[in-house]
Design a protein around this motif. Structure first.
Motif, PDB file in Angstrom:
ATOM      1  N   THR A  24       0.821  -1.217   0.000  1.00  0.00           N
ATOM      2  CA  THR A  24       0.000   0.000   0.000  1.00  0.00           C
ATOM      3  C   THR A  24       0.842   1.248   0.000  1.00  0.00           C
ATOM      4  O   THR A  24       0.449   2.269  -0.561  1.00  0.00           O
ATOM      5  CB  THR A  24      -0.940   0.021   1.215  1.00  0.00           C
ATOM      6  OG1 THR A  24      -0.154  -0.131   2.412  1.00  0.00           O
ATOM      7  CG2 THR A  24      -1.967  -1.084   1.129  1.00  0.00           C
ATOM      8  N   ASN A  26       3.745   1.652  -1.536  1.00  0.00           N
ATOM      9  CA  ASN A  26       4.225   1.868  -2.898  1.00  0.00           C
ATOM     10  C   ASN A  26       3.113   2.324  -3.830  1.00  0.00           C
ATOM     11  O   ASN A  26       3.329   3.095  -4.752  1.00  0.00           O
ATOM     12  CB  ASN A  26       4.850   0.573  -3.449  1.00  0.00           C
ATOM     13  CG  ASN A  26       6.182   0.276  -2.781  1.00  0.00           C
ATOM     14  OD1 ASN A  26       6.847   1.181  -2.311  1.00  0.00           O
ATOM     15  ND2 ASN A  26       6.532  -0.993  -2.723  1.00  0.00           N
ATOM     16  N   ILE A  27       1.881   1.831  -3.563  1.00  0.00           N
ATOM     17  CA  ILE A  27       0.800   2.115  -4.488  1.00  0.00           C
ATOM     18  C   ILE A  27       0.172   3.467  -4.233  1.00  0.00           C
ATOM     19  O   ILE A  27      -0.059   4.251  -5.132  1.00  0.00           O
ATOM     20  CB  ILE A  27      -0.283   1.008  -4.386  1.00  0.00           C
ATOM     21  CG1 ILE A  27       0.295  -0.324  -4.840  1.00  0.00           C
ATOM     22  CG2 ILE A  27      -1.509   1.366  -5.223  1.00  0.00           C
ATOM     23  CD1 ILE A  27      -0.654  -1.487  -4.669  1.00  0.00           C
ATOM     24  N   TYR A  28      -0.106   3.763  -2.945  1.00  0.00           N
ATOM     25  CA  TYR A  28      -0.933   4.910  -2.639  1.00  0.00           C
ATOM     26  C   TYR A  28      -0.199   6.101  -2.060  1.00  0.00           C
ATOM     27  O   TYR A  28      -0.778   7.163  -1.915  1.00  0.00           O
ATOM     28  CB  TYR A  28      -2.044   4.500  -1.661  1.00  0.00           C
ATOM     29  CG  TYR A  28      -2.935   3.417  -2.216  1.00  0.00           C
ATOM     30  CD1 TYR A  28      -3.825   3.704  -3.244  1.00  0.00           C
ATOM     31  CD2 TYR A  28      -2.872   2.116  -1.733  1.00  0.00           C
ATOM     32  CE1 TYR A  28      -4.647   2.726  -3.772  1.00  0.00           C
ATOM     33  CE2 TYR A  28      -3.692   1.132  -2.249  1.00  0.00           C
ATOM     34  CZ  TYR A  28      -4.582   1.438  -3.263  1.00  0.00           C
ATOM     35  OH  TYR A  28      -5.390   0.477  -3.776  1.00  0.00           O
ATOM     36  N   ASN A  32      -1.177  10.537  -8.073  1.00  0.00           N
ATOM     37  CA  ASN A  32      -1.095  10.360  -9.522  1.00  0.00           C
ATOM     38  C   ASN A  32      -1.113  11.716 -10.194  1.00  0.00           C
ATOM     39  O   ASN A  32      -2.142  12.394 -10.247  1.00  0.00           O
ATOM     40  CB  ASN A  32      -2.283   9.498  -9.990  1.00  0.00           C
ATOM     41  CG  ASN A  32      -2.154   9.102 -11.453  1.00  0.00           C
ATOM     42  OD1 ASN A  32      -1.689   9.888 -12.270  1.00  0.00           O
ATOM     43  ND2 ASN A  32      -2.545   7.890 -11.770  1.00  0.00           N
ATOM     44  N   ASN A 142      -2.531   3.392 -13.929  1.00  0.00           N
ATOM     45  CA  ASN A 142      -2.003   2.294 -13.128  1.00  0.00           C
ATOM     46  C   ASN A 142      -3.086   1.353 -12.645  1.00  0.00           C
ATOM     47  O   ASN A 142      -2.874   0.586 -11.707  1.00  0.00           O
ATOM     48  CB  ASN A 142      -1.250   2.860 -11.920  1.00  0.00           C
ATOM     49  CG  ASN A 142      -0.044   3.675 -12.336  1.00  0.00           C
ATOM     50  OD1 ASN A 142       0.686   3.286 -13.236  1.00  0.00           O
ATOM     51  ND2 ASN A 142       0.174   4.811 -11.687  1.00  0.00           N
ATOM     52  N   THR A 143      -4.278   1.414 -13.257  1.00  0.00           N
ATOM     53  CA  THR A 143      -5.384   0.587 -12.797  1.00  0.00           C
ATOM     54  C   THR A 143      -5.028  -0.893 -12.849  1.00  0.00           C
ATOM     55  O   THR A 143      -5.289  -1.643 -11.898  1.00  0.00           O
ATOM     56  CB  THR A 143      -6.629   0.855 -13.663  1.00  0.00           C
ATOM     57  OG1 THR A 143      -6.927   2.252 -13.632  1.00  0.00           O
ATOM     58  CG2 THR A 143      -7.818   0.076 -13.132  1.00  0.00           C
ATOM     59  N   LEU A 145      -2.045  -2.266 -12.823  1.00  0.00           N
ATOM     60  CA  LEU A 145      -1.014  -2.542 -11.830  1.00  0.00           C
ATOM     61  C   LEU A 145      -1.631  -2.680 -10.435  1.00  0.00           C
ATOM     62  O   LEU A 145      -1.300  -3.604  -9.682  1.00  0.00           O
ATOM     63  CB  LEU A 145       0.025  -1.421 -11.832  1.00  0.00           C
ATOM     64  CG  LEU A 145       1.120  -1.509 -10.757  1.00  0.00           C
ATOM     65  CD1 LEU A 145       1.949  -2.779 -10.943  1.00  0.00           C
ATOM     66  CD2 LEU A 145       2.009  -0.281 -10.805  1.00  0.00           C
ATOM     67  N   TYR A 146      -2.550  -1.761 -10.105  1.00  0.00           N
ATOM     68  CA  TYR A 146      -3.209  -1.840  -8.799  1.00  0.00           C
ATOM     69  C   TYR A 146      -3.973  -3.156  -8.655  1.00  0.00           C
ATOM     70  O   TYR A 146      -3.954  -3.800  -7.599  1.00  0.00           O
ATOM     71  CB  TYR A 146      -4.180  -0.667  -8.619  1.00  0.00           C
ATOM     72  CG  TYR A 146      -3.515   0.686  -8.505  1.00  0.00           C
ATOM     73  CD1 TYR A 146      -2.144   0.795  -8.279  1.00  0.00           C
ATOM     74  CD2 TYR A 146      -4.256   1.854  -8.632  1.00  0.00           C
ATOM     75  CE1 TYR A 146      -1.533   2.032  -8.198  1.00  0.00           C
ATOM     76  CE2 TYR A 146      -3.649   3.098  -8.544  1.00  0.00           C
ATOM     77  CZ  TYR A 146      -2.285   3.183  -8.319  1.00  0.00           C
ATOM     78  OH  TYR A 146      -1.693   4.421  -8.226  1.00  0.00           O
ATOM     79  N   GLY A 147      -4.646  -3.548  -9.716  1.00  0.00           N
ATOM     80  CA  GLY A 147      -5.420  -4.788  -9.664  1.00  0.00           C
ATOM     81  C   GLY A 147      -4.528  -6.004  -9.445  1.00  0.00           C
ATOM     82  O   GLY A 147      -4.849  -6.892  -8.644  1.00  0.00           O
ATOM     83  N   LEU A 149      -1.466  -6.075  -8.100  1.00  0.00           N
ATOM     84  CA  LEU A 149      -0.889  -6.043  -6.757  1.00  0.00           C
ATOM     85  C   LEU A 149      -1.916  -6.418  -5.690  1.00  0.00           C
ATOM     86  O   LEU A 149      -1.594  -7.099  -4.708  1.00  0.00           O
ATOM     87  CB  LEU A 149      -0.320  -4.650  -6.470  1.00  0.00           C
ATOM     88  CG  LEU A 149       0.921  -4.258  -7.279  1.00  0.00           C
ATOM     89  CD1 LEU A 149       1.362  -2.838  -6.933  1.00  0.00           C
ATOM     90  CD2 LEU A 149       2.072  -5.227  -7.025  1.00  0.00           C
ATOM     91  N   THR A 150      -3.154  -5.988  -5.886  1.00  0.00           N
ATOM     92  CA  THR A 150      -4.206  -6.364  -4.940  1.00  0.00           C
ATOM     93  C   THR A 150      -4.436  -7.867  -4.949  1.00  0.00           C
ATOM     94  O   THR A 150      -4.603  -8.503  -3.898  1.00  0.00           O
ATOM     95  CB  THR A 150      -5.519  -5.633  -5.292  1.00  0.00           C
ATOM     96  OG1 THR A 150      -5.298  -4.223  -5.260  1.00  0.00           O
ATOM     97  CG2 THR A 150      -6.621  -5.980  -4.306  1.00  0.00           C
TER      98      THR A 150
END
Length: 419
Positions: A24, A26-28, A32, A142-143, A145-147, A149-150
């Motif tokens: 989280t 790294n992602i959030y 953006n 990055n949608t 990528l987020y998916g 990683l989730t």
């Protein structure tokens, strides 16, 4: 053994928390920049082109002082009062129009500037046939990528739960306690309830997002029966938008130009002699002269002979911009009375070959524009009824720098657009 069980639980919990924090963070953690630019800046600014506001490429170098730039972005009206010479000159150059105040943090502004610096100048890039419409596609999105990683995180959590279950089983066996067989996944009430809640949330999100987007056609770019380049006509040849779309100045609708408007020029211009090659969105090269011949065929015109308009038939242009039937929109009120530039709603139309819908034209998009756009009172007979605002501006009761927005004259009232 109880001590060992506690240690095992602590290890599993710590690993789970560490992995969650790692992913989280790294992602959030980083905002953006492209998304922030699109939602806050793109309606008035482009990176490498002047729109209703100046281009943003090199904005940090032009300002020099980062702190002042950040203050300007957050609240230009308040910063103008400091008397900064560059800010005042910028304000005067761009028709004394203030930017709206933005509730952005320094980190978010930094992300926007980073994105601006990352966008290449299209003027320096060589056009490559076949990839015209692909430039910039997916950049900053990055949608996926987020998916991924989730999904990875969810798998890791499930594995750790299984490890925890196995450790508990081993601990129970060593203590001589009876070992209960684990409940299968498809019969575990906790798993079933969690899975149901997740599906409900995802389904609700997709349903709401889909409902909000009903009737919107942002980026809609149909292929027209005749290839018509706005870049050639409005850009290179500087033909006024109102020459072809005269209704925008005088009535509700902008109007699609009739054949005689096209033939006014093309009875003389019978071939494309531009230096820039024409390409469709998919990269296919277009023969401009052949497209003019298509126009002649529709018009029933033979070069060298008098044109009889009665032999022509209307060109079946594909409509791009549509509003719901319950929405009232008047072009003349915006173009003539409001002095709104075509590019505000339609984007850099002078740089488009095949036109697409630039804005989503949602109610929120229109309302935000009404909240931020100042009314052009000067030399505008339409707004003479608002004499009180004229007097208040002259007497200093209203800050002339901030001006009167459309909202203040009823531009956000429901019955203005829905009645």
């Amino acid at each position: 053994m109880t001590k060992h069980r506690r240690i095992a639980k602590t290890i599993v919990s710590s690993v789970t928390f560490a992995l969650f924090f790692l992913f989280t963070t790294n992602i959030y953690a980083q905002p953006n920049g492209q998304a922030l630019f699109s939602s806050n800046c793109a309606s008035c600014h482009a990176v490498h082109k002047d729109l209703t506001g100046p281009k943003l490429a090199g904005v940090e170098e032009r300002w020099g002082n980062q702190e002042n730039l950040y203050k300007w972005i957050k609240n230009s009206s308040a910063y103008l009062k400091t008397g900064d010479q560059y800010a005042v000159s910028l304000w005067e150059k761009w028709n004394r129009t203030n930017m709206p105040a933005f509730n952005l943090s320094d980190e978010e502004i930094g992300a926007i500037l980073t994105y601006i610096n990352s966008v290449p100048d299209p003027a320096l890039a060589q056009p490559v046939p076949g990839v015209t419409g692909a430039q910039g596609g997916g950049e900053g999105d990055n949608t996926l990528l987020y998916g991924i990683l989730t999904l990875v995180l969810a798998i890791v959590v499930l594995i750790l739960l299984q490890v925890n279950s196995s450790l508990r089983k081993l601990s129970a066996e060593k203590q001589g306690e009876p070992v209960l067989e684990p409940v299968p996944f498809w019969r575990n009430k906790v798993y079933i309830a969690t899975f149901t809640i997740i599906l409900f949330c995802i389904g609700g999100y997709l349903t709401v997002t889909g409902a909000i987007g009903l009737g919107r056609s942002q980026n809609y770019q149909p292929e027209q029966p005749i290839y018509y380049s706005h870049k050639v006509h409005a850009g290179t040849n500087q033909i006024s938008c109102l020459y072809c779309h005269g209704g925008a100045q005088e009535g509700k609708h902008a109007n699609i130009p009739s054949l005689n408007i096209c033939m006014n020029c093309h009875m003389a211009v019978n071939e494309y002699t531009g230096t820039d090659k024409l390409y469709k969105e998919d990269g296919t090269e277009v023969n401009g002269t052949a497209e003019i011949q298509k126009l002649y065929k529709m018009a029933g015109y033979e070069p060298g002979k008098p044109w009889d308009p009665s032999k022509g038939k209307p060109i079946e242009w594909v409509k791009i911009h549509n509003l719901p039937d319950h929405v009232y929109f008047n072009h003349a009120q915006h173009v003539t009375a409001g002095k709104v530039a075509c590019q505000t709603c339609h984007g850099e139309i002078q740089n488009m070959d095949e036109v697409k819908q630039f804005a989503d034209l949602s109610m929120g998009w229109c309302v935000n524009c009404h909240r931020e756009t100042k009314v052009q009172f000067q030399d505008n007979g339409f707004y003479s009824i608002y004499q009180k605002f004229h007097d208040d501006l002259k007497n200093g009761k209203i800050d002339s720098a901030r001006g009167i927005t459309v909202e203040k004259i009823g531009g956000t009232e429901c019955q203005k657009c829905h009645y």
